[in-house]
Design an enzyme around this catalytic site. Sequence first.
Site, PDB file in Angstrom:
ATOM      1  N   CYS A 115       0.440  -0.915   0.130  1.00  0.00           N
ATOM      2  CA  CYS A 115       0.197   0.125  -0.029  1.00  0.00           C
ATOM      3  C   CYS A 115       0.724   1.110   0.095  1.00  0.00           C
ATOM      4  O   CYS A 115       0.337   2.649  -0.713  1.00  0.00           O
ATOM      5  CB  CYS A 115      -1.145   0.132   1.504  1.00  0.00           C
ATOM      6  SG  CYS A 115      -2.353  -0.935   1.116  1.00  0.00           S
ATOM      7  N   HIS A 261      -3.826   6.803   1.089  1.00  0.00           N
ATOM      8  CA  HIS A 261      -4.401   5.819   0.544  1.00  0.00           C
ATOM      9  C   HIS A 261      -5.368   5.129   0.561  1.00  0.00           C
ATOM     10  O   HIS A 261      -5.864   5.302   1.949  1.00  0.00           O
ATOM     11  CB  HIS A 261      -3.050   4.320   0.889  1.00  0.00           C
ATOM     12  CG  HIS A 261      -3.217   3.021   1.291  1.00  0.00           C
ATOM     13  ND1 HIS A 261      -3.825   2.775   0.026  1.00  0.00           N
ATOM     14  CD2 HIS A 261      -3.480   1.888   1.702  1.00  0.00           C
ATOM     15  CE1 HIS A 261      -3.955   1.432   0.033  1.00  0.00           C
ATOM     16  NE2 HIS A 261      -4.127   1.178   1.226  1.00  0.00           N
ATOM     17  N   ASN A 291      -9.645  -1.121  -2.471  1.00  0.00           N
ATOM     18  CA  ASN A 291      -8.345  -0.565  -2.084  1.00  0.00           C
ATOM     19  C   ASN A 291      -6.950  -1.239  -3.340  1.00  0.00           C
ATOM     20  O   ASN A 291      -7.495  -2.490  -3.512  1.00  0.00           O
ATOM     21  CB  ASN A 291      -8.007  -1.586  -0.540  1.00  0.00           C
ATOM     22  CG  ASN A 291      -6.114  -1.717  -0.338  1.00  0.00           C
ATOM     23  OD1 ASN A 291      -5.798  -0.698  -1.042  1.00  0.00           O
ATOM     24  ND2 ASN A 291      -6.243  -1.526   0.613  1.00  0.00           N
TER      25      ASN A 291
HETATM   26  N1  ACO Z   1     -19.303  -9.632   5.668  1.00  0.00           N
HETATM   27  C1  ACO Z   1     -20.260  -9.916   6.108  1.00  0.00           C
HETATM   28  N2  ACO Z   1     -19.269 -10.423   7.368  1.00  0.00           N
HETATM   29  C2  ACO Z   1     -17.820 -10.516   7.303  1.00  0.00           C
HETATM   30  C3  ACO Z   1     -17.194 -10.094   6.403  1.00  0.00           C
HETATM   31  C4  ACO Z   1     -17.458  -9.952   5.087  1.00  0.00           C
HETATM   32  N3  ACO Z   1     -17.221  -9.106   3.969  1.00  0.00           N
HETATM   33  N4  ACO Z   1     -15.733  -9.975   6.776  1.00  0.00           N
HETATM   34  C5  ACO Z   1     -15.932 -10.392   7.948  1.00  0.00           C
HETATM   35  N5  ACO Z   1     -16.986 -10.695   8.042  1.00  0.00           N
HETATM   36  C6  ACO Z   1     -17.905 -10.179   9.579  1.00  0.00           C
HETATM   37  C7  ACO Z   1     -16.503 -11.362  10.391  1.00  0.00           C
HETATM   38  O1  ACO Z   1     -16.584 -12.956  10.147  1.00  0.00           O
HETATM   39  C8  ACO Z   1     -16.837 -11.054  11.973  1.00  0.00           C
HETATM   40  O2  ACO Z   1     -17.449 -11.874  12.232  1.00  0.00           O
HETATM   41  P1  ACO Z   1     -17.907 -13.232  14.176  1.00  0.00           P
HETATM   42  O3  ACO Z   1     -17.575 -11.756  14.585  1.00  0.00           O
HETATM   43  O4  ACO Z   1     -19.214 -13.617  13.611  1.00  0.00           O
HETATM   44  O5  ACO Z   1     -16.957 -13.910  14.127  1.00  0.00           O
HETATM   45  C9  ACO Z   1     -16.962 -10.178  12.275  1.00  0.00           C
HETATM   46  O6  ACO Z   1     -17.539  -9.876  10.442  1.00  0.00           O
HETATM   47  C10 ACO Z   1     -16.190  -8.775  12.098  1.00  0.00           C
HETATM   48  O7  ACO Z   1     -15.228  -9.244  11.254  1.00  0.00           O
HETATM   49  P2  ACO Z   1     -13.247  -8.574  11.590  1.00  0.00           P
HETATM   50  O8  ACO Z   1     -12.333  -9.252  10.702  1.00  0.00           O
HETATM   51  O9  ACO Z   1     -13.030  -8.171  13.025  1.00  0.00           O
HETATM   52  O10 ACO Z   1     -14.060  -7.016  10.707  1.00  0.00           O
HETATM   53  P3  ACO Z   1     -13.610  -5.061  11.216  1.00  0.00           P
HETATM   54  O11 ACO Z   1     -14.251  -4.835  12.253  1.00  0.00           O
HETATM   55  O12 ACO Z   1     -12.201  -5.931  11.338  1.00  0.00           O
HETATM   56  O13 ACO Z   1     -13.749  -5.279   9.848  1.00  0.00           O
HETATM   57  C11 ACO Z   1     -11.388  -4.930   8.366  1.00  0.00           C
HETATM   58  C12 ACO Z   1     -12.482  -6.150   8.535  1.00  0.00           C
HETATM   59  C13 ACO Z   1     -13.040  -4.152   6.936  1.00  0.00           C
HETATM   60  C14 ACO Z   1     -11.126  -6.105   7.050  1.00  0.00           C
HETATM   61  C15 ACO Z   1     -10.574  -3.578   8.982  1.00  0.00           C
HETATM   62  O14 ACO Z   1     -10.539  -4.520   9.948  1.00  0.00           O
HETATM   63  C16 ACO Z   1      -9.684  -2.984   8.331  1.00  0.00           C
HETATM   64  O15 ACO Z   1     -10.244  -2.459   7.183  1.00  0.00           O
HETATM   65  N6  ACO Z   1      -8.512  -3.231   8.664  1.00  0.00           N
HETATM   66  C17 ACO Z   1      -7.478  -2.626   8.098  1.00  0.00           C
HETATM   67  C18 ACO Z   1      -6.919  -3.048   6.163  1.00  0.00           C
HETATM   68  C19 ACO Z   1      -6.084  -2.275   6.253  1.00  0.00           C
HETATM   69  O16 ACO Z   1      -5.685  -1.017   5.863  1.00  0.00           O
HETATM   70  N7  ACO Z   1      -5.038  -2.945   5.041  1.00  0.00           N
HETATM   71  C20 ACO Z   1      -3.471  -2.482   4.842  1.00  0.00           C
HETATM   72  C21 ACO Z   1      -3.782  -1.990   3.212  1.00  0.00           C
HETATM   73  S1  ACO Z   1      -3.999  -3.276   2.309  1.00  0.00           S
HETATM   74  C22 ACO Z   1      -2.587  -3.819   2.246  1.00  0.00           C
HETATM   75  O17 ACO Z   1      -0.951  -3.201   2.357  1.00  0.00           O
HETATM   76  C23 ACO Z   1      -1.894  -4.704   1.381  1.00  0.00           C
END
Ligand code: ACO
Length: 334
Positions: A115, A261, A291
């Site tokens: 990223c 980003h 993203n």
């Molecule tokens: N649809 C429905 N439910 C989902 C989905 C989905 N697509 N994905 C996960 N869930 C569920 C999970 O199973 C979990 O269910 P549970 O509570 O029953 O176990 C619940 O939703 C919460 O999941 P989390 O993974 O804890 O969700 P979170 O609130 O953390 O959101 C996200 C996930 C959006 C990916 C977030 O963590 C995020 O944006 N993180 C940062 C991403 C980032 O900045 N990446 C860096 C750049 S990428 C790179 O460098 C390559």
Amino acid sequence: MYNSKIAGLGFYVPENIVTNDDLTQWMDTSDEWIQERTGIKQRHWIADDSNETSATMGAEAAKIAIERAGMTKDDIDFIVFATLSPDYYFPGCGVQIQDMLGMDTIGAIDIRNQCSGFIYGLATADQFIKTGMYQNVLVIGAEYHSNGLDKTTRGRGVSVIFGDGAGACVLTRTEDQTKGILSSHLHSEGKHAEELVVKSPSIKHWVPEIIDSNGEDLSYFPYMNGTFVFKNAVVRFSEVIMEGLTANQLSPTDIDLFIPHQANLRIAQFVQQKFKLSNDQVYNNIMNYGNTTAASIIIALTEAWEKGKIKDGDLVVLAAFGSGFTWGSTIIRW
Ligand code: ACO
């Protein structure tokens, strides 16, 4: 010493649009969940029957950037290509651009900083220009994520956020020290490498894994500890923006346009609130592209420029955080 400024910008995304509702045919997810957590409404994914790749998309974006710079391919002295989704394990995509655009045998390097790839790429090009080694450097960020994602419910926490696309700019020499890239600030923290990772292919894993392929093996798909990444992102974004502003005796109120980003709209909104920036001071387009990793900042910068949101003399701040972890910022006087 010379300075460098952006002379031309371009971006390219594949035609095929995949909405959040479209994703429900492969996995258990919903438009509501995705929009609430990430702000994403749709992304562009290369169609199954297409031959497009990171390199081909990068080449299309590059052609636009070169033309808008009022240059031809023969004016470019060096290529910097940022991607985590190259066409080959090796060589990198930079050399493919040299061939695809029919350029002379100029040098080309690939940047592997996910990223933050575009920020690192821009900083690399800037240094080549500042030292006088090159006059015009083509910087490309491109990603073909869609073919490498786990599109089942198992992979939904990662796969819904990524999109395909490419952006490019021509960085050119200027003797005006008050304009162009004022400074770049780059960081890494490798102890968190496995919090956001694709483990295979790798020299360590790929040969045994291909020979003994096993349906349970998930190491080819991206793994992300999303919450941990999110928490680190908001801290590092804030730090590196302040580092850049302070280095130039500037403050958040001086920012005309901040382009983060496009990892997650909630991260961008957190940073916006922290620095008390108005909606006009921040440009986001993750809603439409997801993203696109190394391509996200340059696609957003190009789109903002196309919409007339960047004026001569504006202070433009770019910042990124991602896998590595790596993060960085670029401070530009337009
Ligand atoms: N649809 C429905 N439910 C989902 C989905 C989905 N697509 N994905 C996960 N869930 C569920 C999970 O199973 C979990 O269910 P549970 O509570 O029953 O176990 C619940 O939703 C919460 O999941 P989390 O993974 O804890 O969700 P979170 O609130 O953390 O959101 C996200 C996930 C959006 C990916 C977030 O963590 C995020 O944006 N993180 C940062 C991403 C980032 O900045 N990446 C860096 C750049 S990428 C790179 O460098 C390559």
